[in-house]
Design an enzyme around this catalytic site. Structure first.
Site, short mmCIF file in Angstrom:
data_model
loop_
_atom_site.label_atom_id
_atom_site.label_comp_id
_atom_site.label_asym_id
_atom_site.label_seq_id
_atom_site.Cartn_x
_atom_site.Cartn_y
_atom_site.Cartn_z
N GLY A 163 0.78 -1.23 0.00
CA GLY A 163 0.00 0.00 0.00
C GLY A 163 0.81 1.28 0.00
CB CYS A 187 -17.39 -3.94 -29.81
SG CYS A 187 -17.13 -3.61 -31.54
#
Ligand SMILES: *Cc1c(COP(=O)(O)O)cnc(C)c1O
Length: 428
Positions: free
Chosen positions: A226, A343
């Site tokens: 983190g 798409c």
């Protein structure tokens, strides 16, 4: 920065677009930063390999003495393939998971890896599989933070780890199964602000210290990963040197409570790799929609990379810095939506805001054929790429500090995509 525009142009001619290019010198610098930050005795750094699991990068980690956090059976196998040693003395490859999927249990048993269990029933599952070694327990301490809600890794809404109030029962279950709990682990946020990291980790060290009587065989704790990366202000990066003090302080709290040596581990993923990689795409068209009753018009730069390559903007609304090679923003910019070939109307790199609107970026107007680059794509970039639309993953290139380049994975072909397909009968 060894990735000059002219180098990116030459690479584009050689390998085609889109492609990923890693600045090897920068990765080595980041590894050196982490090594320096964990140089004090009793500290150990791992690499959360899910951020960027290329063999080349895993081998760099191994050469530098950075251990591995793997989160699937195949990740562990990739780490072994890259040269990281098997076994748990010391546990160079730690296997962290909430679920033993596919070959995970088999890989843990076969290679003697340290399992870091994120769910209480995993004790019985390990025992049933015949596992007899040490284990680590991943804890949900009830607090934590992430850069977006879906990256929240500690608290009531997080699926990760064993809830802190269930640890007594878990300790008893482990003892009954004959499994020694040698490590406690918590990863409570990907990409939090640095002050939050300080607060969370200091608090976590206190929680670990309080748990020591419950786990007499403990030899290590892990504070997770983190360490943040500043994607928006690329010149204002977290300097990790001051974190050395934070980790040393956390270790002091834990060692003092234990009255004996306890190794303190950290396992960043993003920090090592985020800034090192650029996704290079080519502009195939620039087109416009016009405003009407439904909304306002936009200028679209149509590029050949999409969320099958870099999914972070589509998935989290993440920001990646965008440049058009050879076009200076000082000469004027306009709002541009950068969109890909898929798409899928969500195939847009310039997203963000509460309702994930298009969020056009102020960019110089591109022309057909220009190279458009997305920066800081090294963490959760290629690693999260997919084969949606059967496009095939783009190649990865490694550039050494001396400017020499190497293809570390080629572009996937139709043969790669068809490889798992069979017509094998299933005996029922
Ligand atoms: C993802 C993850 C990390 C790394 O997080 P970063 O934000 O990339 O540093 C570390 N540990 C575990 C268990 C993880 O799941």
């Amino acid at each position: 920065m060894s990735l000059s525009d002219s180098l990116l142009r030459k690479l584009a001619d050689q390998v085609g677009t889109p492609f990923w290019v890693y600045d090897g010198g920068l990765i080595r610098q980041r590894i050196a930063d982490i090594k320096a930050m964990t140089a004090a005795p009793g500290l150990q750094a791992r690499f959360a390999m899910k951020a960027c699991p290329a063999t080349k990068i895993l081998a760099e980690m191994n050469a530098a003495g950075i251990w591995i956090d793997a989160v699937s059976g195949n990740e562990a196998l990739r780490a072994l393939h890259a040269g990281h040693p098997a076994g748990n003395t010391p546990p160079v490859i730690c296997f962290t998971a909430d679920v033993f999927r596919d070959n995970a249990l088999e890989v843990v048993l076969k290679h003697g890896l340290l399992p870091n269990i994120g769910s209480p029933a995993m004790i019985d599952q390990l025992a049933a599989a015949g596992y007899k070694g040490p284990i680590s327990i991943r804890i949900n301490p009830g607090f934590g933070h992430g850069h977006v809600n879906t990256c929240d890794t500690g608290g009531p809404s997080s699926k990760h780890g064993i809830w802190h109030e269930d640890l007594k029962a878990t300790a008893a279950a482990a003892e009954k199964a004959g499994l020694d709990v040698v490590m406690l682990h918590s990863h409570i946020g990907s990409g939090p602000k640095i002050q939050e990291l300080h607060d969370n980790l200091t608090r976590l060290a206190g929680e670990f210290a309080a748990l020591i009587p419950l786990f007499p065989k403990l030899t290590a704790v892990s504070l997770g990963g983190g360490i943040p990366h500043n994607y928006r202000e690329r010149d204002k990066q977290t300097t990790v040197a001051p974190l050395a003090e934070l980790f040393a302080r956390c270790r002091e709290i834990i060692v003092k409570a234990a009255g004996r040596e306890i190794r303190v581990e950290i396992e960043p993923g993003r920090y090592y790799v985020a800034p090192s990689c650029t996704l290079v795409t080519r502009v195939h068209d620039v087109k416009r929609t016009q405003s009407n009753a439904k909304g306002s018009g936009a200028t679209f730069a149509m590029v050949d990379a999409g969320f099958v390559d870099l999914v972070r903007p589509a998935m989290y609304g993440s920001y990646h810095h965008i440049e058009i090679l050879g076009k200076d923003p000082a000469q004027g910019t306009e709002p541009i939506v950068v969109a890909g070939p898929l798409c899928e109307s969500g195939d847009v790199f310039t997203r963000g805001g509460a309702d994930e609107e298009l969020n056009p970026r102020q960019l110089p107007r591109p022309e057909i054929g220009d190279l458009l680059v997305l920066r800081d794509a090294g963490a959760y970039g290629y690693a999260m790429s997919s084969n949606y639309n059967s496009i095939g993953r783009a190649p990865q290139v490694w550039v050494n500090a001396d400017g020499s380049a190497e293809l570390i994975s080629r572009r996937e072909t139709i043969e790669d995509i068809l490889k798992p397909e069979t017509s094998a009968p299933i005996a029922l």
